[in-house]
Write an enzyme that holds these catalytic residues in place. Sequence first.
Site, mmCIF file in Angstrom:
data_model
loop_
_atom_site.group_PDB
_atom_site.id
_atom_site.type_symbol
_atom_site.label_atom_id
_atom_site.label_comp_id
_atom_site.label_asym_id
_atom_site.label_seq_id
_atom_site.Cartn_x
_atom_site.Cartn_y
_atom_site.Cartn_z
ATOM 1 N N TRP A 1 106.449 68.618 23.227
ATOM 2 C CA TRP A 1 106.900 67.285 23.070
ATOM 3 C C TRP A 1 107.755 66.880 22.279
ATOM 4 O O TRP A 1 107.642 67.543 21.023
ATOM 5 C CB TRP A 1 105.562 66.493 23.271
ATOM 6 C CG TRP A 1 105.648 64.966 23.009
ATOM 7 C CD1 TRP A 1 106.184 64.150 24.031
ATOM 8 C CD2 TRP A 1 105.192 64.197 21.869
ATOM 9 N NE1 TRP A 1 106.192 62.842 23.656
ATOM 10 C CE2 TRP A 1 105.592 62.762 22.578
ATOM 11 C CE3 TRP A 1 104.544 64.423 20.708
ATOM 12 C CZ2 TRP A 1 105.372 61.576 21.694
ATOM 13 C CZ3 TRP A 1 104.194 63.106 19.923
ATOM 14 C CH2 TRP A 1 104.701 61.690 20.509
ATOM 15 N N ASP B 1 101.608 74.292 26.133
ATOM 16 C CA ASP B 1 101.589 72.840 26.669
ATOM 17 C C ASP B 1 102.736 72.313 26.815
ATOM 18 O O ASP B 1 103.726 72.064 25.909
ATOM 19 C CB ASP B 1 100.509 72.052 25.785
ATOM 20 C CG ASP B 1 100.319 70.827 26.247
ATOM 21 O OD1 ASP B 1 99.299 70.769 27.236
ATOM 22 O OD2 ASP B 1 100.774 69.938 25.941
ATOM 23 N N TYR C 1 108.193 65.254 29.652
ATOM 24 C CA TYR C 1 108.796 65.523 28.636
ATOM 25 C C TYR C 1 110.353 65.821 28.583
ATOM 26 O O TYR C 1 110.592 66.850 29.532
ATOM 27 C CB TYR C 1 108.246 66.862 27.960
ATOM 28 C CG TYR C 1 106.688 66.664 27.398
ATOM 29 C CD1 TYR C 1 106.024 65.332 27.233
ATOM 30 C CD2 TYR C 1 105.881 67.705 26.905
ATOM 31 C CE1 TYR C 1 104.774 65.206 26.648
ATOM 32 C CE2 TYR C 1 104.739 67.687 26.319
ATOM 33 C CZ TYR C 1 104.254 66.263 26.320
ATOM 34 O OH TYR C 1 102.862 66.036 25.964
ATOM 35 N N SER D 1 93.879 63.648 29.328
ATOM 36 C CA SER D 1 94.561 63.383 27.899
ATOM 37 C C SER D 1 94.288 61.965 27.624
ATOM 38 O O SER D 1 94.832 61.140 28.291
ATOM 39 C CB SER D 1 95.793 63.865 27.971
ATOM 40 O OG SER D 1 96.508 63.400 26.619
ATOM 41 N N GLN E 1 92.742 66.380 26.078
ATOM 42 C CA GLN E 1 93.758 66.489 25.035
ATOM 43 C C GLN E 1 93.948 65.184 24.585
ATOM 44 O O GLN E 1 94.724 64.428 24.700
ATOM 45 C CB GLN E 1 95.094 66.924 25.745
ATOM 46 C CG GLN E 1 96.076 67.239 24.701
ATOM 47 C CD GLN E 1 97.485 67.788 25.475
ATOM 48 O OE1 GLN E 1 98.423 67.468 25.181
ATOM 49 N NE2 GLN E 1 97.315 69.004 26.168
ATOM 50 N N LEU F 1 99.443 67.366 12.813
ATOM 51 C CA LEU F 1 100.167 67.017 11.784
ATOM 52 C C LEU F 1 100.514 65.780 11.528
ATOM 53 O O LEU F 1 101.536 65.598 10.548
ATOM 54 C CB LEU F 1 101.466 68.164 11.506
ATOM 55 C CG LEU F 1 101.079 69.525 11.595
ATOM 56 C CD1 LEU F 1 102.393 70.561 11.511
ATOM 57 C CD2 LEU F 1 100.160 69.970 10.509
ATOM 58 N N ALA F 2 99.965 65.073 12.261
ATOM 59 C CA ALA F 2 100.393 63.385 12.458
ATOM 60 C C ALA F 2 101.903 63.221 12.325
ATOM 61 O O ALA F 2 102.555 62.746 11.480
ATOM 62 C CB ALA F 2 99.638 62.761 11.139
ATOM 63 N N LYS G 1 106.062 66.489 3.589
ATOM 64 C CA LYS G 1 107.757 66.635 3.280
ATOM 65 C C LYS G 1 108.269 65.265 3.294
ATOM 66 O O LYS G 1 109.271 64.865 2.806
ATOM 67 C CB LYS G 1 108.318 67.300 4.416
ATOM 68 C CG LYS G 1 108.279 66.507 5.919
ATOM 69 C CD LYS G 1 108.845 67.338 6.707
ATOM 70 C CE LYS G 1 108.582 67.266 8.369
ATOM 71 N NZ LYS G 1 109.185 67.987 9.309
ATOM 72 N N THR H 1 110.805 72.773 15.587
ATOM 73 C CA THR H 1 112.253 72.853 15.762
ATOM 74 C C THR H 1 113.019 74.085 15.386
ATOM 75 O O THR H 1 114.237 74.331 15.520
ATOM 76 C CB THR H 1 112.872 71.593 15.025
ATOM 77 O OG1 THR H 1 112.575 71.593 13.746
ATOM 78 C CG2 THR H 1 112.416 70.222 15.757
#
Length: 342
Positions: A21, A49, A54, A151, A178, A209-210, A217, A288
């Site tokens: 996503w 997934d 997407y 989901s 989900q 990781l929100a 970071k 990424t």
Amino acid sequence: MDHRRLGRSGLNVSEITYGNWLTHGELVGRDSALACIRAALDAGISTFDTADVYAFGAAEEVLGEALRPVRRSSVEIATKVCLPTGDGPNDQGLSRKHIMESCHASLRRLGTDYVDLYQAHRFDERTALDETLIAFDDLVRQGKVLYLGVSEWTAPQIQAALDLGEGLGLRSRIVANQPQYNMLWRVIEPEVLPLCRSAGIGQMVFQPLAQGVLTGKYLPGRPPPQGSRASSAGRAPRFIRRVLGETLLERIQQLRPLADEAGLSMAQLAIAWTLRQEGVNSAIIGATRPEQVTENAAAAGVRLSDDLVVKIDAILGDLVDRDPAKTAQMMAVKAGWSREEA
């Protein structure tokens, strides 16, 4: 890579699922996307997934291309249906027409005869639930779908689907949910998790990781680092800026000594935290760069001490959201929901 049984189904999924996503077809190009998927496979991740919406189908195409050299039975592919895939009146929702057409389109893009897990991306208040469940059941009977999931459904919606499916005598049932779940967003804990545990429905959680906030970071008083989602083009900044705030960023930096003490990166700490919850079978990560995949996959098998979890809760305190009503506010398919919002 450890694997876990998905709820009470017979399907095993990797503790870390690779999801695409807001990455493949949007934030990263084809070559980088392929490299990330290869890194996932090298790390032992077998569960992938995606969704028809997407990057408007491009994410499924990239995933299908990357997995083409891999023995099909060695991986588990999950995709979703519901959100808008076009501008036509039947290009969204959970009607029989949209489910059937979207499934066939996803199979073509993924280059496979079946998907292991097909999920209702949201609840559709405008379509009768029996129509949705019968369409899903027909896909299972046809061998195009092996298992079913949802989901961001509320506990009452999940229960209604279970009750109706039993009353209709359907062969297939919901085995996966989900939801969004992480240290900060725990709205599934009061209602959804207890119901799913008793019903044998496993959790494959997204945003552990929100949106990267829990990696540490993003620093208080500083602009987002170059190359991060919050500084990128496209839709990613709109999603991530919803959770940025000075107080929050200051508290997250207080988690860093705990991660160091445990010998983990901040990302690994956050992912391992989600996997410790009873009923959570897999955490979905995005990336990424290949090195992000490798780092995050190392959270598999990590077991956090109870003392460490207590310290995390003490730091985050009142910043944690546990309101189960937030699921209902976020998930309902609304009339006029545009493709850009999906």
